[in-house]
Design an enzyme around this catalytic site. Structure first.
Site, mmCIF file in Angstrom:
data_model
loop_
_atom_site.group_PDB
_atom_site.id
_atom_site.type_symbol
_atom_site.label_atom_id
_atom_site.label_comp_id
_atom_site.label_asym_id
_atom_site.label_seq_id
_atom_site.Cartn_x
_atom_site.Cartn_y
_atom_site.Cartn_z
ATOM 1 C CG HIS A 137 -1.298 -5.056 7.681
ATOM 2 N ND1 HIS A 137 -0.465 -6.017 7.174
ATOM 3 C CD2 HIS A 137 -0.907 -3.889 7.123
ATOM 4 C CE1 HIS A 137 0.404 -5.442 6.345
ATOM 5 N NE2 HIS A 137 0.152 -4.157 6.294
ATOM 6 C CG ASP A 214 -0.398 -5.888 13.833
ATOM 7 O OD1 ASP A 214 0.464 -5.046 14.142
ATOM 8 O OD2 ASP A 214 -0.782 -6.077 12.664
ATOM 9 C CD GLN A 217 0.216 1.758 11.468
ATOM 10 O OE1 GLN A 217 0.542 2.857 11.889
ATOM 11 N NE2 GLN A 217 0.634 1.287 10.305
ATOM 12 C CE LYS A 240 4.037 -0.408 9.910
ATOM 13 N NZ LYS A 240 3.898 0.132 8.564
ATOM 14 C CB CYS A 378 -1.403 -4.229 3.442
ATOM 15 S SG CYS A 378 -0.070 -3.785 2.340
HETATM 16 N N1 C6P Z 1 1.472 -1.194 7.478
HETATM 17 C C1 C6P Z 1 0.877 0.727 6.132
HETATM 18 O O1 C6P Z 1 1.099 1.565 5.260
HETATM 19 P P1 C6P Z 1 5.845 -4.484 8.470
HETATM 20 O O2 C6P Z 1 5.685 -4.266 7.003
HETATM 21 O O3 C6P Z 1 6.200 -5.914 8.802
HETATM 22 O O4 C6P Z 1 6.737 -3.484 9.127
HETATM 23 O O5 C6P Z 1 4.406 -4.180 9.117
HETATM 24 C C2 C6P Z 1 3.270 -4.863 8.674
HETATM 25 C C3 C6P Z 1 2.068 -4.307 9.340
HETATM 26 C C4 C6P Z 1 1.384 -5.088 10.244
HETATM 27 N N2 C6P Z 1 0.341 -4.620 10.920
HETATM 28 C C5 C6P Z 1 -0.101 -3.361 10.769
HETATM 29 C C6 C6P Z 1 -1.265 -2.883 11.583
HETATM 30 C C7 C6P Z 1 0.538 -2.522 9.850
HETATM 31 O O6 C6P Z 1 0.108 -1.280 9.696
HETATM 32 C C8 C6P Z 1 1.626 -3.016 9.100
HETATM 33 C C9 C6P Z 1 2.283 -2.162 8.047
HETATM 34 C C10 C6P Z 1 1.976 -0.231 6.511
HETATM 35 O O7 C6P Z 1 -0.200 0.657 6.717
HETATM 36 C C11 C6P Z 1 2.590 -0.870 5.309
HETATM 37 S S1 C6P Z 1 1.504 -1.964 4.487
#
Ligand code: C6P
Length: 420
Positions: A137, A214, A217, A240, A378
């Site tokens: 991401h 990370d 997910q 999430k 993203c």
């Molecule tokens: N992905 C998606 O629709 P935040 O925004 O800080 O809570 O998470 C960022 C982020 C980082 N790593 C991974 C693997 C992610 O999936 C995400 C967030 C969302 O896929 C919003 S872009």
């Protein structure tokens, strides 16, 4: 759609846990969108919240609202206790060795920025390398790019094959004495690949290289044990995993966190301040400058309590069934191509339809009450690797039903009828 109880009764037979009970805990799912029952398949962007999380946040504002770590009065002490109790719940949830290793941040993005800024700026020097993967991401790319640019270091990328699996033979070769940190995703948000991170961490560990994972997910879909993984840092977001927005966790090994300089300066991260010198606070507060999102932290604790009562192995099995079913159904439609066909996948199904822009897929599905995400998610380098500008992405949670997959499949047929 059939009456919900009938569907749930049937689905219940498929799953290892009480799906009927679970689904009823999410009030947002009871509504109609565009005259159709809402089918929520955008869980990778953000999950829905159970009533207990909503109630906990409301109760905080009605009964406890106060700043934490600052007051000696009743409300402040009560809010502080609730916030710190949430930290302990999170510590147990990921099996961190100590509460000091659990840092509250705004979310995964801030957790990674914290490590890049603090650990990265201290340890990455000219000529060094930072190793990330082709599945990242943007929030696990850009912070490292910024550090590398500033320090004159190089960002290296572990490649993936055509199925969307990382190539471990290449990874092995990329681990050298120039590598200062490995930063990899546990599960890809764009195509759902589950990376073999335990193995990848062990490979880096052999060479003494720290690993940041990370976990944005992964945590909502499987049991995560940071000690068993032996990762150095693990980042994830509350929103999430059925908790509120505005809060997340950076797990870090105590020895590393202790050696790292603070990320931001301000209140709460200090022991004492004079104009000449500041003594920083102990862990975890050293990394928690300023008033945090208190209600969200406490709500996050309620989400963890909720998840504790759910069999995460059952969740993983059930979601895998849903994903397999959805993959079979969608890939049998002419013109539909699944992007990302790794052997190990979780919760995410990305697809394209010949000649139809993903945004148009999203719009027509929305008319049917179906929420999916369309775009680059993203993760533009993932799109580039597969030669597509964007995909349509359906992402599941444990409250989704096989019957909802059928609604999605009918929706995709409609998209092709209208635009194909
Ligand atoms: N992905 C998606 O629709 P935040 O925004 O800080 O809570 O998470 C960022 C982020 C980082 N790593 C991974 C693997 C992610 O999936 C995400 C967030 C969302 O896929 C919003 S872009």
């Amino acid at each position: 759609m059939k009456p919900i109880e009938e569907i749930l009764e049937r689905e219940n037979k498929l799953s290892a846990y009480d799906l009927l009970g679970c689904r009823h805990h999410f009030p947002v799912l009871r509504q109609q969108v565009n005259g159709k029952p809402l089918v929520y398949f955008d869980n990778a962007a953000t999950s829905q919240k159970p009533q207990v999380v909503i109630d906990t946040i409301m109760r905080y504002y009605q009964e406890e609202n106060s700043n934490i770590h600052r007051g000696v009065h009743y409300l402040s002490e009560r809010a502080t206790r609730a916030y710190e109790a949430a930290r302990e719940k999170l510590q147990k949830f990921i099996n961190a060795a100590s509460y000091e290793e659990v840092i509250f941040v705004r979310g995964t993005t801030e957790a990674i920025n914290l490590v890049a800024s603090s650990y990265g700026r201290t340890n990455v020097k000219r000529g060094d390398e930072v190793l990330i993967s082709a599945l990242e991401h943007h929030s696990n790319i850009v912070p490292w790019q910024m550090v590398c640019e500033e320090k004159g270091a190089t960002l290296r990328v572990i490649p993936m094959n055509d199925k969307g699996e990382l190539q471990l033979d290449q990874y092995e070769k990329q681990l050298t004495n120039r590598t200062k940190i490995v930063a990899i995703t546990h599960v890809s948000n764009a195509i759902g690949t589950i990376n073999p991170i335990k193995e990848m961490i062990a490979m880096a560990r052999l060479r003494g290289i720290p690993v940041l994972v990370d976990g944005a997910q992964a945590v909502p879909h499987m049991k995560v044990d940071v000690q068993d993984l032996d990762c150095d840092f693990y980042a994830f977001s509350s929103h999430k995993m059925f908790g509120p927005t505005g809060v997340g966790i950076l797990y870090g090994k105590k020895s590393l966190l202790e050696a790292m300089p603070p990320y931001q300066g301000g209140g709460d991260m200090i022991k004492s301040v004079t104009f000449e010198k500041t003594i920083y606070n102990d862990l975890p507060n050293k990394f928690e400058a300023g008033t945090p999102s208190i209600a969200s932290g406490i709500g996050f604790g309620a989400a963890v309590d909720y998840l504790k009562n759910i069999d995460m192995q059952g969740v993983a099995t059930y979601e895998h069934e849903l994903l397999t079913y959805a993959t079979e159904q969608l890939s049998s439609i002419r013109g539909v191509r699944i992007i990302g066909t790794a052997n190990e996948k979780a919760a995410v199904l990305s697809f394209v339809i010949d000649g139809i822009h993903p945004h148009d897929i999203g719009t027509i599905l929305d008319d049917e009450g179906i929420a999916i995400r369309t775009g680059h998610h993203c993760a533009q380098p993932v799109m580039q690797r597969f030669g597509v500008p964007a995909t349509a992405r359906a992402s599941v949670a444990f409250y989704n039903l096989k019957d909802e997959v059928d609604v999605l499949v009918r929706g995709v047929h409609k998209v092709i009828e209208v635009l194909g």
